[in-house]
Enzyme design. Structure first.
Site, PDB file in Angstrom:
ATOM      1  N   ASP A 138       0.667  -1.509  -0.404  1.00  0.00           N
ATOM      2  CA  ASP A 138       0.040   0.060  -0.320  1.00  0.00           C
ATOM      3  C   ASP A 138       0.630   1.573   0.111  1.00  0.00           C
ATOM      4  OD1 ASP A 138      -1.752   2.320  -0.327  1.00  0.00           O
ATOM      5  OD2 ASP A 138      -2.544   0.880   1.432  1.00  0.00           O
ATOM      6  N   ARG A 140      -0.184   4.762  -0.809  1.00  0.00           N
ATOM      7  CA  ARG A 140      -0.917   6.082  -0.188  1.00  0.00           C
ATOM      8  C   ARG A 140      -0.427   6.785   1.020  1.00  0.00           C
ATOM      9  NH1 ARG A 140      -6.722   3.315   0.231  1.00  0.00           N
ATOM     10  NH2 ARG A 140      -5.955   1.740   1.065  1.00  0.00           N
TER      11      ARG A 140
END
Length: 210
Positions: A138, A140
């Protein structure tokens, strides 16, 4: 348009510009919308209703862009279902905000997300596919989200999410999460394995949905 201003001693703002507000009637209800352009020239939106700056915690969804799920109705993920559910909840309560962030494929972009889909078609799970392509599970970041919230006049939220990491990250950027609301929608035969991987490898809290 207003340019973001950096004050003395603060970290450099990621916001370059904010658009004017506009009315956004939708099939989920009546909203307003404003957009932010960041220093990387990406454009993000806040879709909201009600007074956000009255000091009360704001029902909030941070939603990362997903062309396949949000727009094309893909059943490989739960993104489109979560987007619609969040907008409905905000509309029903008459106050809240959805931040629509240009972070396709958990930050790897559409091209690489489709490459990851290809690897998943060959048997890898969503985490393994991202790692095989050389990306984190991930990638982000939520620092810009915190800036956008403050620009909209709030820093206390009731966060609609199943992802504890999102709560931790946004809290590190000065946003107080007073409560979490689960957002579990759209499980089907095409995304069962995807959801199991999010729960087992990424810590997502997925246990309300049959």
């Amino acid at each position: 348009m207003s340019d973001a201003v950096k004050t003395e001693g603060q970290a450099k703002s990621e916001i370059l510009q904010q658009s004017p507000n506009a009315v956004l009637p939708s099939r989920f209800g009546m909203f307003n919308i404003t957009c932010f352009r960041d220093i990387y020239n990406r454009e993000h939106a806040v879709i909201y209703c009600g007074e956000l700056n009255n000091g009360e915690p704001v029902l909030t969804r941070i939603h990362s862009e997903c062309l396949t799920g949000d727009t094309l109705g893909s059943l490989r993920c739960d993104c489109g279902f979560q987007l619609e559910a969040a907008l409905r909840k905000i509309s029903e309560r008459g106050r809240g905000a959805l931040l629509y962030m240009r972070q396709e494929g958990r930050g790897i972009g559409l091209f690489n997300k489709i490459a990851a889909y290809n690897l998943q078609d060959q048997g890898l799970d969503t985490v393994e596919a991202n790692l095989r392509l050389g990306f984190p599970a991930d990638g982000r970041s939520y620092s810009l989200c915190a800036e956008m919230m403050r620009a909209m006049g709030f820093d206390h939220v009731i966060l609609m999410t199943n992802n504890p990491a999102k709560i931790d990250d946004i809290a590190q950027h000065g946003i107080t999460v007073v409560a979490r609301e689960p957002l579990e929608y759209g499980e089907n035969k095409y995304n069962e394995a995807y959801l199991r991987t999010k729960a087992s490898k990424m810590g997502h809290l997925l246990h309300h949905q049959d």
